[in-house]
Design a protein around this motif. Sequence first.
Motif, mmCIF file in Angstrom:
data_model
loop_
_atom_site.group_PDB
_atom_site.id
_atom_site.type_symbol
_atom_site.label_atom_id
_atom_site.label_comp_id
_atom_site.label_asym_id
_atom_site.label_seq_id
_atom_site.Cartn_x
_atom_site.Cartn_y
_atom_site.Cartn_z
ATOM 1 N N PRO A 137 37.847 41.872 40.511
ATOM 2 C CA PRO A 137 38.857 40.778 40.771
ATOM 3 C C PRO A 137 38.990 39.852 39.633
ATOM 4 O O PRO A 137 39.898 39.409 39.169
ATOM 5 C CB PRO A 137 38.836 40.382 42.458
ATOM 6 C CG PRO A 137 38.135 41.576 42.874
ATOM 7 C CD PRO A 137 37.133 42.037 41.945
ATOM 8 N N TYR A 182 47.211 48.342 40.656
ATOM 9 C CA TYR A 182 46.717 47.933 42.257
ATOM 10 C C TYR A 182 47.965 48.234 43.042
ATOM 11 O O TYR A 182 49.048 48.320 42.852
ATOM 12 C CB TYR A 182 46.403 46.606 42.294
ATOM 13 C CG TYR A 182 47.364 45.443 42.392
ATOM 14 C CD1 TYR A 182 47.688 45.219 43.935
ATOM 15 C CD2 TYR A 182 47.703 45.007 41.458
ATOM 16 C CE1 TYR A 182 48.635 44.133 43.892
ATOM 17 C CE2 TYR A 182 48.922 43.916 41.534
ATOM 18 C CZ TYR A 182 49.242 43.755 42.648
ATOM 19 O OH TYR A 182 50.395 42.775 42.976
ATOM 20 N N CYS A 208 39.386 46.454 43.660
ATOM 21 C CA CYS A 208 39.642 45.900 44.976
ATOM 22 C C CYS A 208 41.035 46.231 45.461
ATOM 23 O O CYS A 208 41.696 46.515 44.654
ATOM 24 C CB CYS A 208 39.450 44.572 45.195
ATOM 25 S SG CYS A 208 40.780 43.406 44.330
ATOM 26 N N ASP A 209 41.407 46.081 46.781
ATOM 27 C CA ASP A 209 43.109 46.218 46.988
ATOM 28 C C ASP A 209 43.384 44.678 47.141
ATOM 29 O O ASP A 209 42.790 43.702 46.847
ATOM 30 C CB ASP A 209 43.217 46.864 48.321
ATOM 31 C CG ASP A 209 42.273 46.238 49.535
ATOM 32 O OD1 ASP A 209 41.909 44.917 49.410
ATOM 33 O OD2 ASP A 209 42.235 46.817 50.636
ATOM 34 N N ALA A 256 41.915 42.197 49.442
ATOM 35 C CA ALA A 256 40.372 41.785 48.876
ATOM 36 C C ALA A 256 40.592 40.642 48.035
ATOM 37 O O ALA A 256 40.087 39.663 47.750
ATOM 38 C CB ALA A 256 39.333 42.816 48.460
ATOM 39 N N TRP A 257 41.626 40.807 47.193
ATOM 40 C CA TRP A 257 42.151 39.818 45.731
ATOM 41 C C TRP A 257 42.423 38.540 46.627
ATOM 42 O O TRP A 257 42.016 37.624 46.096
ATOM 43 C CB TRP A 257 43.534 40.339 45.156
ATOM 44 C CG TRP A 257 43.985 39.564 44.014
ATOM 45 C CD1 TRP A 257 44.648 38.658 44.226
ATOM 46 C CD2 TRP A 257 43.565 39.639 42.706
ATOM 47 N NE1 TRP A 257 45.032 38.088 43.336
ATOM 48 C CE2 TRP A 257 44.428 38.646 42.064
ATOM 49 C CE3 TRP A 257 42.777 40.486 41.913
ATOM 50 C CZ2 TRP A 257 44.217 38.305 40.800
ATOM 51 C CZ3 TRP A 257 42.799 40.303 40.594
ATOM 52 C CH2 TRP A 257 43.482 39.208 39.979
#
Length: 113
Positions: free
Chosen positions: A12, A66, A93-94, A97-98
């Motif tokens: 990220p 993403y 990350c998804d 998570a960001w």
Amino acid sequence: MSQIHSQTLLLPAEPVASPKELMLIDVTQPPARVASGQIIAGSVRPHPFGAEQWASGYGGRAVAVYCVHGQEVSQVVCGVLRDQGVAAVGLACDFEAWKDAGLAVEPVEATDA
């Protein structure tokens, strides 16, 4: 659509370091995007199932793809973009998570989805 490809993943913090060189592409399906109400700040939002049509618009640019869960949709779209010659990678990350990492997000309206 293309098969899922093995791909490079960005952490990220990496896109944040060079936002001018890297285009963030949100391929979250519109209903999930509306339900979330937010996107990564500065990302573009083409429809994920039209990637073969819009891929050429990103030729010559490095892009990070993403989606809301960071699984199948973003992986398939990343593969399609690579098949079309776009330097595409996935985020490691998804979206959640960001956001949980405190990175920049912005609201999205239902009409913008």
